[in-house]
Design a protein around this motif. Structure first.
Motif, PDB file in Angstrom:
ATOM      1  N   GLY A 157     -41.781  -9.149  83.212  1.00 20.86           N
ATOM      2  CA  GLY A 157     -40.852  -8.328  83.983  1.00 20.86           C
ATOM      3  C   GLY A 157     -39.432  -8.837  83.797  1.00 20.86           C
ATOM      4  O   GLY A 157     -39.210 -10.046  83.698  1.00 20.86           O
ATOM      5  N   ILE A 158     -38.481  -7.902  83.738  1.00 23.99           N
ATOM      6  CA  ILE A 158     -37.067  -8.284  83.612  1.00 23.99           C
ATOM      7  C   ILE A 158     -36.265  -7.559  84.691  1.00 23.99           C
ATOM      8  O   ILE A 158     -36.367  -6.327  84.829  1.00 23.99           O
ATOM      9  N   GLU A 159     -35.460  -8.295  85.441  1.00 24.20           N
ATOM     10  CA  GLU A 159     -34.672  -7.717  86.539  1.00 24.20           C
ATOM     11  C   GLU A 159     -33.303  -8.389  86.601  1.00 24.20           C
ATOM     12  O   GLU A 159     -33.193  -9.597  86.459  1.00 24.20           O
ATOM     13  N   LYS A 160     -32.272  -7.581  86.842  1.00 22.82           N
ATOM     14  CA  LYS A 160     -30.904  -8.106  86.831  1.00 22.82           C
ATOM     15  C   LYS A 160     -30.395  -8.525  88.219  1.00 22.82           C
ATOM     16  O   LYS A 160     -29.549  -9.414  88.317  1.00 22.82           O
ATOM     17  N   ASN A 161     -30.887  -7.867  89.276  1.00 23.47           N
ATOM     18  CA  ASN A 161     -30.418  -8.203  90.630  1.00 23.47           C
ATOM     19  C   ASN A 161     -31.016  -9.566  91.029  1.00 23.47           C
ATOM     20  O   ASN A 161     -32.235  -9.691  91.195  1.00 23.47           O
ATOM     21  N   PRO A 162     -30.171 -10.595  91.215  1.00 23.27           N
ATOM     22  CA  PRO A 162     -30.713 -11.935  91.521  1.00 23.27           C
ATOM     23  C   PRO A 162     -31.568 -11.941  92.785  1.00 23.27           C
ATOM     24  O   PRO A 162     -32.553 -12.689  92.863  1.00 23.27           O
ATOM     25  N   GLN A 163     -31.210 -11.108  93.774  1.00 25.77           N
ATOM     26  CA  GLN A 163     -31.995 -11.112  95.021  1.00 25.77           C
ATOM     27  C   GLN A 163     -33.362 -10.480  94.796  1.00 25.77           C
ATOM     28  O   GLN A 163     -34.366 -10.932  95.341  1.00 25.77           O
ATOM     29  N   ALA A 164     -33.402  -9.430  93.970  1.00 24.28           N
ATOM     30  CA  ALA A 164     -34.701  -8.802  93.664  1.00 24.28           C
ATOM     31  C   ALA A 164     -35.562  -9.790  92.874  1.00 24.28           C
ATOM     32  O   ALA A 164     -36.766  -9.940  93.130  1.00 24.28           O
ATOM     33  N   HIS A 165     -34.950 -10.481  91.921  1.00 26.12           N
ATOM     34  CA  HIS A 165     -35.698 -11.458  91.122  1.00 26.12           C
ATOM     35  C   HIS A 165     -36.257 -12.562  92.036  1.00 26.12           C
ATOM     36  O   HIS A 165     -37.408 -12.970  91.881  1.00 26.12           O
ATOM     37  N   TYR A 177     -53.134 -12.838  91.821  1.00 18.25           N
ATOM     38  CA  TYR A 177     -53.268 -12.220  90.495  1.00 18.25           C
ATOM     39  C   TYR A 177     -51.981 -12.334  89.703  1.00 18.25           C
ATOM     40  O   TYR A 177     -51.348 -11.353  89.393  1.00 18.25           O
ATOM     41  N   HIS A 178     -51.579 -13.540  89.412  1.00 14.84           N
ATOM     42  CA  HIS A 178     -50.266 -13.639  88.784  1.00 14.84           C
ATOM     43  C   HIS A 178     -50.238 -14.541  87.567  1.00 14.84           C
ATOM     44  O   HIS A 178     -49.183 -14.761  86.999  1.00 14.84           O
ATOM     45  N   LYS A 179     -51.395 -15.044  87.144  1.00 12.77           N
ATOM     46  CA  LYS A 179     -51.383 -16.054  86.083  1.00 12.77           C
ATOM     47  C   LYS A 179     -50.804 -15.529  84.779  1.00 12.77           C
ATOM     48  O   LYS A 179     -50.255 -16.277  83.988  1.00 12.77           O
ATOM     49  N   ASN A 180     -50.952 -14.220  84.557  1.00  7.85           N
ATOM     50  CA  ASN A 180     -50.486 -13.651  83.284  1.00  7.85           C
ATOM     51  C   ASN A 180     -49.102 -13.002  83.388  1.00  7.85           C
ATOM     52  O   ASN A 180     -48.716 -12.248  82.510  1.00  7.85           O
ATOM     53  N   ILE A 181     -48.369 -13.271  84.478  1.00  6.79           N
ATOM     54  CA  ILE A 181     -47.048 -12.632  84.654  1.00  6.79           C
ATOM     55  C   ILE A 181     -45.930 -13.644  84.418  1.00  6.79           C
ATOM     56  O   ILE A 181     -45.975 -14.763  84.904  1.00  6.79           O
ATOM     57  N   GLU A 182     -44.924 -13.201  83.654  1.00  5.14           N
ATOM     58  CA  GLU A 182     -43.703 -14.006  83.502  1.00  5.14           C
ATOM     59  C   GLU A 182     -42.526 -13.123  83.906  1.00  5.14           C
ATOM     60  O   GLU A 182     -42.458 -11.954  83.501  1.00  5.14           O
ATOM     61  N   LEU A 183     -41.598 -13.708  84.677  1.00 13.03           N
ATOM     62  CA  LEU A 183     -40.453 -12.925  85.146  1.00 13.03           C
ATOM     63  C   LEU A 183     -39.152 -13.503  84.629  1.00 13.03           C
ATOM     64  O   LEU A 183     -38.967 -14.722  84.642  1.00 13.03           O
ATOM     65  N   TYR A 184     -38.264 -12.634  84.192  1.00 12.65           N
ATOM     66  CA  TYR A 184     -36.953 -13.065  83.695  1.00 12.65           C
ATOM     67  C   TYR A 184     -35.868 -12.438  84.555  1.00 12.65           C
ATOM     68  O   TYR A 184     -35.949 -11.249  84.887  1.00 12.65           O
ATOM     69  N   LEU A 185     -34.847 -13.246  84.856  1.00  9.64           N
ATOM     70  CA  LEU A 185     -33.664 -12.742  85.543  1.00  9.64           C
ATOM     71  C   LEU A 185     -32.607 -12.456  84.489  1.00  9.64           C
ATOM     72  O   LEU A 185     -32.258 -13.347  83.705  1.00  9.64           O
ATOM     73  N   GLY A 186     -32.121 -11.221  84.445  1.00 11.40           N
ATOM     74  CA  GLY A 186     -31.057 -10.920  83.487  1.00 11.40           C
ATOM     75  C   GLY A 186     -31.004  -9.446  83.167  1.00 11.40           C
ATOM     76  O   GLY A 186     -31.818  -8.649  83.652  1.00 11.40           O
TER      77      GLY A 186
END
Ligand SMILES: C[S@@+](CC[C@H](N)C(=O)[O-])C[C@H]1O[C@@H](n2cnc3c(N)ncnc32)[C@H](O)[C@@H]1O
Length: 281
Positions: A157-165, A177-186
Motif C-alpha cells: 500500500g502507498i499513501e501520501k497523507n502522513p496521518q492516514a499512513h 492478517y497482516h504478515k504479507n502487507i507492506e506500507l509506504y508513506l509517500g
C-alpha cells in the motif's frame, strides 16, 4: 445511513421540534463511522442542530459522538472538516469492516464506510499467491480486507497523507492478517519507481483524479495483469472512462484486453462512482 428503524426512531423524537418539511430534509442524512454519527445539517436547520444532535444520540445507543460536516471533502488528502455537536469530545473511533478492525479519525484522513462492499468485492477477485499493489491506500482498508479474505502473496500500500499512513500502521498491528502487507508513506509517483517488482493486480481508489496516475499504475502492472480504475462518471459517459484506460495503455504500448464496469457508489443525480476492472496486455 442510519437504517430504517433508526430513522423512524429519530423521526419520532424530532416530530415535535421540526416541521414535516424540515424532517424530510434531514432524516437519513447521516453516516455512522464506528460510534460517530456524521450528519449533514441543511443551512435552514442550523438553529436546530443541537436538538437534532441530541435526538440522534438518544435514538441509537451505539452512537457516542454526533458531529456535523463543517465543509466538504477537499484538498489532496480528501479530508472532511467536522464539528462535534453532542456526546463525547473526540473524533477518533474504531470501525469493523468484514472482520477487519480499523482505527480512524474521519476528519484528518479519508475513509468511507460506504465503500466497504466494494473492497470486499475486490478481495474476492484475488487469486492465491497474487501480488497486489494498492495505490492511495489511506488507513489500509483495502490491504487489510484483501489480506483477510484472500490468499494473496504480497500486498503493498502507498499513501501520501502522513496521518492516514500512521493509522494504517496502527491498523496493521491491530489485525492478525497482516504478515504479507507492506506500507509506504509517500507520493505514488515517487514510490512506485522504487518498488523492486511488478504486480498481478493494481488498485487505484482515487476517483477524483485517478486518470493523472494511470501511467504510474501501468508501470507497476505485469503483462496480463488486472487494473482496478475508479472514476466518477455520468451513466451516459462511461465510454469516456474506458477511453482514459485505453489511451493511457496505448501511450505505453499496451492494450486493454477486457473491461467490466461495476457501479460502487452514488455521487449525484445520474453520477456514479464506478470501478473498471481491466485486463491489460
Ligand atoms: C479516496 S481516498 C481512498 C483511501 C482508501 N484507499 C480507502 O478506500 O478508504 C484517496 C487517498 O489517496 C491519498 N492520496 C492522494 N494523492 C496521493 C498521491 N499522489 N500519492 C499517494 N496517496 C495519495 C489521499 O491522502 C487519500 O488517503
Amino acid at each position: 445511513m442510519g437504517g430504517r428503524f433508526l430513522q423512524m426512531q429519530l423521526k419520532k423524537r424530532l416530530a415535535e421540534s421540526l416541521s414535516a418539511r424540515e424532517l424530510k430534509a434531514l432524516v437519513g442524512a447521516y453516516d455512522v463511522v464506528g460510534d460517530i454519527a456524521i450528519v449533514i445539517i441543511p443551512e435552514a436547520l442550523t438553529a436546530k442542530e443541537q436538538t437534532i444532535a441530541t435526538a440522534i444520540l438518544a435514538s441509537n445507543r451505539k452512537i457516542k459522538v454526533v458531529a456535523k460536516r463543517a465543509g466538504y471533502y477537499g484538498g489532496e488528502f480528501r479530508t472532511l472538516p467536522l464539528q462535534i455537536l453532542a456526546g463525547e469530545k473526540r473524533k477518533e473511533t474504531e470501525v469493523k469492516e468484514f472482520g477487519v478492525r480499523l482505527v480512524v479519525n474521519p476528519e484528518t484522513v479519508y475513509y468511507s464506510v460506504r465503500s466497504g462492499n466494494e473492497r470486499r468485492r475486490i478481495a474476492s477477485l484475488v487469486a492465491p499467491g497474487e501480488s497486489v499493489l494498492v495505490l492511495f491506500s489511506g488507513i489500509a482498508p483495502f490491504p487489510l480486507v484483501i489480506a483477510r479474505h484472500s490468499q494473496a502473496g504480497t500486498i503493498i500500500g502507498i499513501e501520501k497523507n502522513p496521518q492516514a499512513h500512521a493509522y494504517a500502521v496502527t491498523n496493521l498491528s491491530r489485525n492478525k492478517y497482516h504478515k504479507n502487507i507492506e506500507l509506504y508513506l509517500g507520493d505514488v509517483r515517487d514510490v512506485v519507481p522504487t518498488l523492486p517488482a511488478m504486480f498481478d493486480r493494481v488498485i487505484m481508489p482515487l476517483p477524483t483524479r485517478g486518470a493523472e496516475f494511470l501511467s504510474c499504475a501501468l508501470q507497476a502492472l505485469k503483462a496480463n495483469g488486472v487494473l482496478h480504475f475508479y472514476d466518477m462518471q455520468r451513466t451516459a459517459l462511461y465510454d469516456q472512462s474506458l477511453a482514459k484506460i485505453s489511451d493511457a495503455s496505448a501511450a505505453c504500448g499496451r492494450t486493454v484486453l477486457s473491461s467490466t464496469i461495476t457501479r460502487c457508489g452514488h455521487c449525484a443525480p445520474n453520477i456514479y462512482r464506478i470501478c473498471i476492472d481491466s485486463r491489460i496486455s
